[in-house]
Design an enzyme around this catalytic site. Structure first.
Site, PDB file in Angstrom:
ATOM      1  N   ARG A   1      62.770  24.285  51.245  1.00 48.09           N
ATOM      2  CA  ARG A   1      62.405  22.694  52.238  1.00 48.09           C
ATOM      3  C   ARG A   1      61.187  23.187  53.051  1.00 48.09           C
ATOM      4  O   ARG A   1      61.024  24.221  53.021  1.00 48.09           O
ATOM      5  CB  ARG A   1      63.806  22.100  52.775  1.00 48.09           C
ATOM      6  CG  ARG A   1      64.499  21.646  52.001  1.00 48.09           C
ATOM      7  CD  ARG A   1      65.670  21.318  52.748  1.00 48.09           C
ATOM      8  NE  ARG A   1      65.042  20.340  54.269  1.00 48.09           N
ATOM      9  CZ  ARG A   1      65.900  18.430  53.841  1.00 48.09           C
ATOM     10  NH1 ARG A   1      66.355  18.892  52.235  1.00 48.09           N
ATOM     11  NH2 ARG A   1      65.544  17.984  54.136  1.00 48.09           N
TER      12      ARG A   1
ATOM     13  N   GLU B   1      66.068   9.169  48.445  1.00 44.54           N
ATOM     14  CA  GLU B   1      66.716   7.771  48.924  1.00 44.54           C
ATOM     15  C   GLU B   1      65.908   6.890  49.836  1.00 44.54           C
ATOM     16  O   GLU B   1      65.914   7.077  50.907  1.00 44.54           O
ATOM     17  CB  GLU B   1      68.242   8.459  49.464  1.00 44.54           C
ATOM     18  CG  GLU B   1      68.782   7.424  49.932  1.00 44.54           C
ATOM     19  CD  GLU B   1      70.414   7.689  50.584  1.00 44.54           C
ATOM     20  OE1 GLU B   1      70.746   8.997  50.808  1.00 44.54           O
ATOM     21  OE2 GLU B   1      71.277   7.002  51.229  1.00 44.54           O
TER      22      GLU B   1
ATOM     23  N   LYS C   1      65.580  13.134  58.575  1.00 45.24           N
ATOM     24  CA  LYS C   1      65.430  11.576  58.885  1.00 45.24           C
ATOM     25  C   LYS C   1      66.835  10.724  59.908  1.00 45.24           C
ATOM     26  O   LYS C   1      66.164  10.491  60.705  1.00 45.24           O
ATOM     27  CB  LYS C   1      65.930  10.995  57.519  1.00 45.24           C
ATOM     28  CG  LYS C   1      64.813  10.922  57.003  1.00 45.24           C
ATOM     29  CD  LYS C   1      65.327   9.625  55.119  1.00 45.24           C
ATOM     30  CE  LYS C   1      65.201  10.594  54.116  1.00 45.24           C
ATOM     31  NZ  LYS C   1      65.595   9.878  53.096  1.00 45.24           N
TER      32      LYS C   1
HETATM   33  P1  ATP Z   1      66.918  14.552  55.316  1.00 48.20           P
HETATM   34  O1  ATP Z   1      66.863  15.942  55.263  1.00 48.20           O
HETATM   35  O2  ATP Z   1      65.085  14.164  55.897  1.00 48.20           O
HETATM   36  O3  ATP Z   1      67.024  12.852  55.879  1.00 48.20           O
HETATM   37  P2  ATP Z   1      66.353  14.140  52.711  1.00 48.20           P
HETATM   38  O4  ATP Z   1      66.110  15.402  51.721  1.00 48.20           O
HETATM   39  O5  ATP Z   1      67.529  13.196  52.531  1.00 48.20           O
HETATM   40  O6  ATP Z   1      65.930  14.694  53.236  1.00 48.20           O
HETATM   41  P3  ATP Z   1      65.729  12.501  50.353  1.00 48.20           P
HETATM   42  O7  ATP Z   1      65.470  10.974  50.909  1.00 48.20           O
HETATM   43  O8  ATP Z   1      67.213  11.811  49.958  1.00 48.20           O
HETATM   44  O9  ATP Z   1      65.792  12.884  51.888  1.00 48.20           O
HETATM   45  O10 ATP Z   1      64.304  13.408  49.948  1.00 48.20           O
HETATM   46  C1  ATP Z   1      63.846  13.142  48.442  1.00 48.20           C
HETATM   47  C2  ATP Z   1      63.359  14.174  48.033  1.00 48.20           C
HETATM   48  O11 ATP Z   1      62.295  14.864  49.235  1.00 48.20           O
HETATM   49  C3  ATP Z   1      64.140  15.110  47.982  1.00 48.20           C
HETATM   50  O12 ATP Z   1      64.388  14.757  46.337  1.00 48.20           O
HETATM   51  C4  ATP Z   1      64.757  16.321  49.407  1.00 48.20           C
HETATM   52  O13 ATP Z   1      64.704  17.317  48.713  1.00 48.20           O
HETATM   53  C5  ATP Z   1      62.139  16.551  49.016  1.00 48.20           C
HETATM   54  N1  ATP Z   1      62.954  16.711  50.059  1.00 48.20           N
HETATM   55  C6  ATP Z   1      63.686  16.184  52.012  1.00 48.20           C
HETATM   56  N2  ATP Z   1      62.628  16.936  52.881  1.00 48.20           N
HETATM   57  C7  ATP Z   1      61.664  17.619  52.298  1.00 48.20           C
HETATM   58  C8  ATP Z   1      61.506  18.991  53.200  1.00 48.20           C
HETATM   59  N3  ATP Z   1      61.163  19.105  54.057  1.00 48.20           N
HETATM   60  N4  ATP Z   1      60.735  19.801  51.855  1.00 48.20           N
HETATM   61  C9  ATP Z   1      60.576  19.986  50.887  1.00 48.20           C
HETATM   62  N5  ATP Z   1      61.298  18.737  50.258  1.00 48.20           N
HETATM   63  C10 ATP Z   1      62.321  17.828  50.970  1.00 48.20           C
HETATM   64 MG    MG Z   2      69.291  13.347  52.231  1.00 49.17          MG
END
Ligand code: ATP
Ligand code: MG
Length: 568
Positions: free
Chosen positions: A260, A35, A270
């Site tokens: 994760r 996102e 984030k």
């Molecule tokens: P955050 O929690 O840091 O905001 P998010 O999951 O909301 O991260 P997205 O932009 O939705 O961020 O993530 C894009 C992809 O990256 C998703 O498929 C998510 O599962 C993966 N992702 C995000 N953080 C991790 C992590 N710490 N380890 C593995 N995959 C991750």
């Molecule tokens: Mg997210």
């Protein structure tokens, strides 16, 4: 870590089995779906390496798709940064894709759901919806609007789309099961009114699809075969499957969840990174102390080291916290191979060589990588005045100190043996200069008489060097788990995570240094020119990583006391 490297991790096994069964006609199509509401961090790299890695391994395709269905938080700068981070990591994609490009088709899918009696316009307020939803232990209650006719739903949804209602007045909800033990299945909202301008579709829409509706259908529209996501989406899988099952989509992607990445001494979210930036605990998203890919890149991390790290930690279904030391050792392994050696003195102490001719400057040869002659040689200059590291002198050294002290002889790397004859102090008694002599016979670093010295120290020609600021970084947090016991991670910030040294003296060749190009400053660690701050006349260098893991050494030196209560 995966025990069986031949078969690969469990996701790889699933894909192999699917291919063996000729599922999806033998195709593998994955996607990385960020996102665009912030910058990527090393956790995202795990997902990137996994998705692009699987596609690469099985001759497939991996899409970069922006899941941009929430205009309130999304920005073009994030899109640009994410694209450049994925490319920097070394992965190729065709054109980037955007969920917002599917808004028309998603809208049609919503109409299809309504027509099939599987979605309805609900006029409960947000608070009422929450009340009706029930809890983990109590079932929910049906909305009084649940039985609206298809015609009424179509009419209301059209009016939502035409901007006749305020935000929150009506929502479109999937009609599933208010009594489901899985709260995600209790008639989730799939469309809401939002009067926000979208970075890509501008003001064309005032209704936007929710993430759960957008994500699975975007996957299906792209023909994704394996939709890999992190574990928190496990409870959303039934909804993912339900939506696809109701609609005439081209295919039914398989969602597979993995754990994760978590790393100690840092935070990977984030939202939390945003807080560190907003509250000025760090200097922006690309602060070299942050685990953001922009910060790591600026600090000197190489894409290869990050890919290798993701490979080593593997993919599993179990949450764990990886040691920061492992990430750093992957970095060192790569830099040790690739970075040229140079000399720099970060805490300079002036040395005057008494018996060296006053006006002489000579050129000496230095190896760019002692173990790799193919990396060539360079010239360094030597004169009567040089700098050595303050740490390399002790006025009253213990026996095992093989560096400079009164009367002691050391080798200057690539130059001569010198012996300390005298020291000059300031009024406070601090040593500010050493008076030494050199042995002209030892040019190149060996004595013809076979005389040995135990120490070799680095140095820089004081009359021909560049001056720079050097920034030393340490862990951002004091404890392994900055949030242990639910405490606020801000309280756990390491006040010494940044140390700025000014007036450092570096060998002249570093005037040609480019950002992101890492050098080993002999005996000190790996450093690179900062890409953002400093100038040609006042350059700034970042310490990428130390030569050895100082923290591991510390832990050995001060093992936890035996009778200390165990940390909970
Ligand atoms: P955050 O929690 O840091 O905001 P998010 O999951 O909301 O991260 P997205 O932009 O939705 O961020 O993530 C894009 C992809 O990256 C998703 O498929 C998510 O599962 C993966 N992702 C995000 N953080 C991790 C992590 N710490 N380890 C593995 N995959 C991750
Ligand atoms: Mg997210």
């Amino acid at each position: 870590m995966e025990a069986d490297t031949k078969k690969g991790h469990f996701i790889e096994s699933i894909i192999r089995e699917d291919l063996a069964k000729n599922k999806n006609h033998g195709k593998v199509i994955t996607r990385f779906p960020p996102e665009p509401n912030g910058y990527l961090h090393i956790g995202h790299a795990k997902s990137i390496c996994l998705n692009f890695g699987m596609a690469g391994k099985f001759n497939g395709q991996c899409n970069l798709r922006f899941d941009d269905s929430n205009p309130a938080k999304e920005k073009q700068v994030y899109i640009d940064s994410i694209e450049s981070a994925v490319k920097w990591l070394g992965f190729e994609y065709g054109e980037p894709l955007f969920a917002s490009d599917y808004f028309d088709r998603l809208h049609e899918f919503a109409l299809e759901l309504i027509q099939k009696g599987k979605a309805y316009v609900c006029s409960l307020t947000a608070e009422e919806i929450r009340e009706y939803r029930g809890t983990l232990t109590e079932p929910g209650k049906d909305s009084p609007y649940r039985e609206r006719s298809v015609e009424e739903n179509l009419d209301l949804f059209a009016r939502m789309k035409n901007g006749e209602f305020d935000e929150g007045e009506h929502t479109l909800r999937a009609k599933i099961d208010m009594k489901s033990p899985n709260i995600n299945m209790r008639d989730p909202i799939i469309y809401r009114v939002k009067n926000a301008s979208h970075p890509r579709t501008g003001d064309r829409w005032c209704i936007y699809p929710m993430y759960d509706f957008t994500h699975c259908l975007s996957d299906a529209l792209e023909g994704i075969t394996h939709s890999l996501c992190s574990l928190e989406f496990e409870d959303h899988r039934p909804l993912y499957d339900w939506i696809i099952d109701q609609l005439s989509t081209p295919c039914h992607p398989q969602q597979i969840e993995f754990a994760r990445m978590n790393i100690n001494y840092t935070v990977l979210s984030k939202r939390k990174l945003q807080q560190l930036v907003d509250q000025d605990h760090v200097n922006g998203w690309d602060d070299p102390r942050l685990p953001t890919l922009e910060g790591m890149r600026r600090r000197g991390y190489t894409p290869a080291s990050i890919r290798n790290f993701c490979d080593i930690i593997g993919v599993s279904k179990k949450d764990s916290r990886i040691d920061m030391g492992l990430l750093e050792s992957c970095l060192r392994d790569d830099l040790n191979e690739t970075s040229p050696r140079v000399m720099g003195v970060i805490r300079p102490l002036k040395v005057t060589i008494e018996n060296y001719p006053e006006d002489q400057t000579e050129t000496l040869e230095a190896l760019n990588h002692p173990q790799k002659p193919e990396m060539g040689k360079r010239n360094i200059s030597f004169s009567k005045e040089i700098y050595v590291e303050q740490d390399d002198f002790m006025e009253d050294p213990p026996k095992k100190f093989f560096r400079l002290g009164p009367g002691r002889e050391v080798r200057l790397r690539y130059a001569y043996f010198i012996t300390c004859r005298d020291v000059i102090k300031d009024e406070t008694g601090k040593v500010i200069e050493l008076i030494c002599t050199y042995d002209p016979e030892t040019r190149g670093g060996n004595a013809p008489d076979g005389r040995k010295v135990k120490g070799t120290i680095h140095w820089v020609n004081a009359r021909d060097c560049m001056e720079a600021e050097v920034r030393l970084y340490d862990r951002l947090f004091k404890d392994e788990n900055p949030e242990e016991g639910g405490r606020d991670f801000i309280e756990n910030l390491n006040p010494d995570s940044l140390e700025i040294l000014t007036g450092c003296k570096l060998e002249k060749s570093l005037e040609q240094a480019e950002p992101e190009k890492v050098f080993q400053f002999e005996r000190l660690g790996y450093f690179c020119l900062d890409s953002k701050e400093g100038s040609k006349d006042a350059p700034v260098f970042n310490r990428t990583v130390t030569l050895r893991d100082a923290w591991a050494k510390l832990a050995k030196k001060h093992p936890p006391r035996k009778n200390q209560p165990k940390k909970k």
